[in-house]
Design an enzyme around this catalytic site. Structure first.
Site, mmCIF file in Angstrom:
data_model
loop_
_atom_site.group_PDB
_atom_site.id
_atom_site.type_symbol
_atom_site.label_atom_id
_atom_site.label_comp_id
_atom_site.label_asym_id
_atom_site.label_seq_id
_atom_site.Cartn_x
_atom_site.Cartn_y
_atom_site.Cartn_z
ATOM 1 N N VAL A 145 41.672 -2.353 35.537
ATOM 2 C CA VAL A 145 43.055 -1.950 35.754
ATOM 3 C C VAL A 145 43.134 -1.077 37.007
ATOM 4 O O VAL A 145 42.310 -0.170 37.200
ATOM 5 C CB VAL A 145 43.607 -1.174 34.542
ATOM 6 C CG1 VAL A 145 45.067 -0.804 34.766
ATOM 7 C CG2 VAL A 145 43.459 -2.002 33.261
ATOM 8 N N GLY A 180 39.914 -2.384 30.942
ATOM 9 C CA GLY A 180 40.603 -2.796 29.734
ATOM 10 C C GLY A 180 39.716 -3.692 28.899
ATOM 11 O O GLY A 180 38.528 -3.870 29.194
ATOM 12 N N GLY A 184 40.596 2.099 35.490
ATOM 13 C CA GLY A 184 39.656 1.975 34.383
ATOM 14 C C GLY A 184 39.484 0.536 33.953
ATOM 15 O O GLY A 184 39.933 -0.403 34.621
ATOM 16 N N MET A 227 39.693 -6.861 28.627
ATOM 17 C CA MET A 227 39.278 -8.099 29.277
ATOM 18 C C MET A 227 39.203 -7.994 30.796
ATOM 19 O O MET A 227 38.970 -8.986 31.467
ATOM 20 C CB MET A 227 40.243 -9.236 28.908
ATOM 21 C CG MET A 227 40.151 -9.658 27.450
ATOM 22 S SD MET A 227 40.999 -11.211 27.121
ATOM 23 C CE MET A 227 42.699 -10.731 27.348
ATOM 24 N N GLY A 228 39.415 -6.813 31.344
ATOM 25 C CA GLY A 228 39.368 -6.725 32.792
ATOM 26 C C GLY A 228 39.608 -5.323 33.310
ATOM 27 O O GLY A 228 39.725 -4.363 32.546
ATOM 28 N N ASP A 288 43.260 -4.053 17.134
ATOM 29 C CA ASP A 288 42.447 -3.000 17.743
ATOM 30 C C ASP A 288 43.229 -1.684 17.829
ATOM 31 O O ASP A 288 43.229 -0.995 18.851
ATOM 32 C CB ASP A 288 41.976 -3.429 19.133
ATOM 33 C CG ASP A 288 40.724 -2.663 19.586
ATOM 34 O OD1 ASP A 288 40.058 -2.060 18.721
ATOM 35 O OD2 ASP A 288 40.425 -2.671 20.795
ATOM 36 N N LYS A 341 46.489 -5.244 35.893
ATOM 37 C CA LYS A 341 45.266 -5.601 35.175
ATOM 38 C C LYS A 341 44.783 -6.973 35.625
ATOM 39 O O LYS A 341 45.564 -7.937 35.642
ATOM 40 C CB LYS A 341 45.516 -5.594 33.664
ATOM 41 C CG LYS A 341 44.267 -5.861 32.827
ATOM 42 C CD LYS A 341 44.562 -5.655 31.352
ATOM 43 C CE LYS A 341 43.338 -5.887 30.485
ATOM 44 N NZ LYS A 341 43.610 -5.649 29.054
#
Length: 513
Positions: A28, A23, A21, A25-26, A149, A44
């Protein structure tokens, strides 16, 4: 289009096998650590669209934050490695968590209060570890971390072999290190529905901002609904809501849900508009929850053990050879004790044999019922509570798709010699005999069934015996028995039936948990 990263190997060690999936910032990936025999890990990568010096630094900060926090608290995802691939893209390696997000869990149904309390306490402990901070090489004092978050999709719930349900906080991608001299961002970063008023303003944040997000999440965990609703899913719509709108009370979204006033007041305080009106630390939240935990914790822990046992212990088949025939013959010679009523009951007994004592469970039922149960799936599981009094539920089930389940629950007082002896025998030998007596002819044993116990449960029982010996007795045995009986009726029965129906074998097999 095929993902070009799949099948590649990083650092001559991590082989990428699947995409998991996206994340903050990037991307995974699921990978195997070939140096450790194929242990699964999650990796990640920093997104290609964010490849600038500032984002590289933030990405490394996320890895470093989780690495240190993962050592401080089991309730934060652990990071174990960091590197850069051949194309110069940074990545970090973290534990692979098999479970479901809190968001997925809530979408199925809101959480009952005991389960809520167990999970929110763990989330608070992870958040507290972040707020207390980590040590940086350039700082003498711990640097506090604000997550920024906190939301259900950033909480993962996994089954731990020892602890049961385990909550872990994920995604510190936009976390803020509260370093002296570090300028706070003046732009919004976070998730609109969970952001604090000061976060929406781009003001300086402290741990109380995470507590606001925690309050919204707690409301959602109990009700399945958000306490605040924006007219439009835009920054402006949510800005107005967080700054001006009063959060709903629980009865406004679910009039049938009864929540202790102490808990609802805590949730509302967490969502106060002004930081100074909220609990001032996560420890304040934990302190407020403590009396509720004392009230609900036993039931929750037992439910945890049920879920953990049912999910992690493999089904084992009985050995067809090596049966102790002599022991069976001894059992068939047994007669129903005159001290026991002629009734449909079950009780434990240790029978002396030439090989030592044998753990047995005696049960009486009509002859026709015995005949129906001779070809059936044999299942067993064990759960225990140490408070207020050490008691173990020993559950045996005879099941067939035609006749359903015959339940044979037995409660052992682990403070008595009999309870200690039977539990110790079950744990050390890993087997027992089920002696069936007919109501119509109770003098002689009508049939003997052999039952095996899975190794993880054997280990737990041996631990329970030792713990019960030194555990202070703070209440009546009947209270603990009633607690276990309630869990059996309200939770365990349904879960056992679900498992039996999914793995039913109509050849009279023996399933042990």
């Amino acid at each position: 289009m095929a993902d070009p990263n799949l099948g590649t190997k990083l650092a001559n060690r991590y082989e990428l096998i699947d995409a998991l999936g996206q994340g903050s910032m990037g991307r995974v990936y699921l990978a195997e650590d070939v140096l450790l025999g194929g242990v699964k890990v999650a990796i990640k990568f920093l997104s290609q669209t964010m490849m600038n010096d500032k984002m590289r630094e933030r990405f490394m900060q996320e890895a470093m934050t989780c690495a240190q926090l993962g050592q401080k608290s089991i309730h934060v995802v652990r990071v174990t490695d960091y590197g850069v691939n051949e194309e110069g893209v940074p990545f970090y390696v973290m534990e692979y968590l098999q479970g479901q997000s809190l968001s997925q869990m809530i979408n199925l149904q809101p959480l009952p209060i005991p389960r809520f309390l167990g999970l929110i306490r763990q989330i608070c402990l992870g958040l507290q570890a972040a707020h207390e901070g980590i040590i940086l090489k350039t700082q003498a004092e711990p640097v506090s971390i604000i997550h920024r978050d906190i939301k259900p999709s950033n909480i993962m719930i996994v089954q731990d072999p020892t602890l049961g349900e385990l909550a872990k906080i994920l995604d510190f991608g936009i976390a803020k290190l509260m370093q002296a001299g570090n300028d706070q961002t003046n732009c919004f970063m976070g998730t609109l529905a969970y952001a604090s008023p000061e976060q929406m303003d781009g003001r300086e944040l402290d741990g109380r901002s995470d507590i606001y997000s925690l309050g919204i999440m707690m409301f959602q965990m109990l009700t399945g609904h958000l306490p605040l609703r924006a007219s439009s899913h835009t920054f402006g719509g949510w800005y107005k809501v967080h700054q001006q709108e009063t959060p709903k009370r629980i009865e406004e979204v679910d009039s049938q849900l009864k929540v202790p006033r102490l808990l609802e007041d805590l949730i509302l305080r967490c969502m106060a508009k002004r930081p100074e009106d909220r609990p001032q630390s996560v420890q304040d939240v934990l302190n407020t929850l403590e009396p509720l935990e004392s009230r609900y914790v036993n039931g929750f822990r037992i439910s945890q053990r049920i879920s953990t046992t049912l999910s992690r212990v493999p089904v084992v088949q009985p050995a067809e050879s090596g049966e102790a025939v002599d022991d069976d013959q001894v059992c068939r010679l047994m007669t129903w004790p005159p001290s026991k009523p002629i009734a449909e009951i079950a009780f434990p007994h240790a029978i002396p044999t030439s090989q030592g004592k044998l753990a047995t469970l005696w049960a009486m039922m009509p002859q026709a019922e015995i005949n129906r149960r001779l070809i059936s799936t044999r299942y067993n599981t064990f759960i225990c509570t140490m408070s207020p009094h050490p008691v173990m539920l020993w559950l045996t089930v005879l099941y067939s798709s035609t006749h359903g389940a015959r339940w044979l629950p037995c409660y052992l007082d682990l403070k008595t010699p009999l309870g200690q002896e039977i539990t110790s025998l079950l744990g050390t030998t890993g087997s027992y005999r089920l002696l069936l007596f007919a109501l119509e002819n109770p003098r002689r044993c009508a049939h003997v069934l052999s039952c095996t116990i899975a190794p993880p449960q054997r280990t737990m029982m041996q631990e329970w015996v030792v713990t019960a010996r030194s555990r202070p007795d703070i209440g009546a045995m009947g209270t603990s028995r009633d607690l276990l009986r309630n869990e059996f009726k309200t939770s365990l029965k349904a879960k056992v039936i679900q498992k039996l129906e999914s793995i039913y074998i109509d050849t009279g097999s023996n399933l042990s948990e």
